[in-house]
Write a protein that holds these residues in place. Structure first.
Motif, PDB file in Angstrom:
ATOM      1  N   GLN A  27      -0.106   7.619  -4.162  1.00  0.00           N
ATOM      2  CA  GLN A  27      -0.573   6.776  -5.267  1.00  0.00           C
ATOM      3  C   GLN A  27      -1.704   5.863  -4.824  1.00  0.00           C
ATOM      4  O   GLN A  27      -2.635   5.585  -5.586  1.00  0.00           O
ATOM      5  N   GLN A  28      -1.628   5.384  -3.577  1.00  0.00           N
ATOM      6  CA  GLN A  28      -2.670   4.488  -3.063  1.00  0.00           C
ATOM      7  C   GLN A  28      -3.988   5.214  -2.827  1.00  0.00           C
ATOM      8  O   GLN A  28      -5.070   4.668  -3.082  1.00  0.00           O
TER       9      GLN A  28
ATOM     10  N   SER B 109      -8.430   5.551   4.336  1.00  0.00           N
ATOM     11  CA  SER B 109      -8.271   5.784   2.892  1.00  0.00           C
ATOM     12  C   SER B 109      -8.660   7.209   2.501  1.00  0.00           C
ATOM     13  O   SER B 109      -9.271   7.437   1.454  1.00  0.00           O
TER      14      SER B 109
ATOM     15  N   SER C 212      -1.076  -0.616   4.284  1.00  0.00           N
ATOM     16  CA  SER C 212       0.369  -0.462   4.155  1.00  0.00           C
ATOM     17  C   SER C 212       0.816   0.942   4.546  1.00  0.00           C
ATOM     18  O   SER C 212       0.177   1.934   4.175  1.00  0.00           O
TER      19      SER C 212
END
Length: 408
Positions: free
Chosen positions: A49-50, A110, A178
């Motif tokens: 989701q991130q 990311s 995270s």
């Protein structure tokens, strides 16, 4: 030439000593390597989701773990057949280290693609970890072999505790990234397994003195054996149905008004019930027979579906998941012991590898299919589908158990 009795007794003692030592080593390795999948399963969707711009792709990392597990079973079996179990397991642990590092870098950068590559490689590591249960049977026969399988599976109970705790302790280890620390700890656990696996030794096969034990049948001959087909089918249904229901259960709980914490707690109880019975499953198989224990496991899976169909409150969800876990334990460990009876030492690589490919291929399909079926047809449909699948295998399994009982 017949060996003196004292020499034969000494050889037998050494063989059982090595096998017993290996069981402890494999149990310790299972407690570390078995945490690999829980970490990915519990965090893969959240990290997805991130990192993903498409919400529909959020669970892709978890599905790729299962796909990697299925895809890795046959290559893992071939490698161990060529180079031996210890070399194969060391290579698998190295893959686990690499997988955790790739996933960590993917989170820090990311990169959803890089993270997915990491979870896919983690699946390959799991394909080695899953075969620890078979390695525990090397050099053993009968009830000793059944108990060895059950004892190694106890390591899964330890892993079920280690994995979630590491997630809690390390998820914010990298500020602003995270869960990067959680996947770094995944790599560390695989690294810790390496010195443990270095202590693994190859026991003398108990059937090595018999010429027929050295003859390997072609794979099609093994597949033509009704005993082998039934054992594989029992494992496929036990593990496939468990994954099918477990994957959908958290979403179903939240969708019917229960909290995320309640869903997480239900899954935790489910995982504990999956591995907790391993303390005595081996004894049950030694006393009642592996086919009867596996049949009870399938029956419990069917009862868990009936409980789920009985209502939508938290007691129905949790009760169903707990029985599903116990049923999986009896069904899957029973099926593993049945497989171990169906091949000679020379055939173990191909027979065990094919079994795991079919079992975990089904698991991968179940994980991909469960979510879409839940959204299209609902929780009730998922549990109704469990019942005919259980009946399909339960009937021949009970018949086989009855035939074996008469033969005694």
């Amino acid at each position: 030439m017949v060996k003196p009795a004292s020499q034969a007794d000494a050889n037998s003692s050494d063989q059982h000593g090595t096998a017993s030592r290996n069981i402890w080593i494999l149990t310790a390795a299972q407690s570390l390597g078995g945490a690999n999948s829980p970490i990915v399963i519990s965090l893969g969707g959240l990290v997805g989701q991130q990192l993903s711009s498409d919400p529909a792709s959020a669970t892709l990392p978890v599905s790729l773990l299962n796909l990697g597990l299925a895809a890795g079973t046959l290559p893992a079996a071939a490698m161990m057949r060529r180079f031996g179990r210890r070399s194969g397991y060391l290579f698998g642990a190295l893959l686990g280290v690499i997988a955790g590092l790739i996933a960590t870098v993917g989170i820090i950068q990311s990169s959803f693609v890089l993270f997915c590559i990491g979870t896919f490689v983690a699946g390959f590591y799991s394909s080695y970890v899953q075969s620890y249960r078979f390695a525990a049977t090397d050099g053993l026969t009968g009830a000793d072999r059944d108990r060895a399988i059950s004892r190694v599976m106890v390591g899964g109970l330890i892993a079920a505790v280690i994995g979630p705790q590491l997630v809690i302790w390390t998820r914010e280890a990298f500020p602003g990234h995270s869960f990067a620390g959680s996947f770094l700890s995944q790599a560390a656990l695989a690294g810790l397994a390496i010195p443990i696996l270095l202590a693994l030794r190859r026991p003398t096969a108990s059937g090595a003195t018999h010429p027929t034990a050295l003859e390997a049948r072609p794979l099609w001959r093994i597949l033509s054996s009704p005993r082998y087909v039934l054992a594989v089918a029992t494992g496929v249904v036990s593990y496939g149905l468990m994954t099918f229901v477990m994957t959908a259960a958290p979403m179903a709980m939240v969708g019917h008004g229960h909290s995320v914490d309640s869903a997480a707690l239900g899954i935790q109880w489910h995982v504990l019930s999956m591995f907790g019975p391993s303390f005595f499953t081996g004894r049950l198989m030694a006393r009642f027979g592996k086919e009867r224990v596996a049949a009870v496991g399938l029956l419990l899976i069917g009862v868990s579906a009936l409980i789920a169909l009985g209502g939508l409150d938290i007691a129905h969800f949790w009760g169903s998941l707990i029985l599903l876990g116990i049923g999986w334990n009896f069904g899957f460990i029973g099926a593993t012991a049945m497989i171990a009876d169906c091949h000679t030492p020379a055939e173990r690589g191909k027979a065990q590898g094919l079994n795991d490919f079919l079992v975990f291929g089904t698991v991968a399909c179940a994980s991909f299919f469960a979510g879409s079926l839940l959204y299209s047809s609902g929780w009730g449909t998922i549990n109704r589908l469990v019942l005919p699948a259980v009946a399909l295998i339960l009937v021949p399994l009970v018949w086989r158990a009855a035939q074996l009982r008469k033969a005694r």
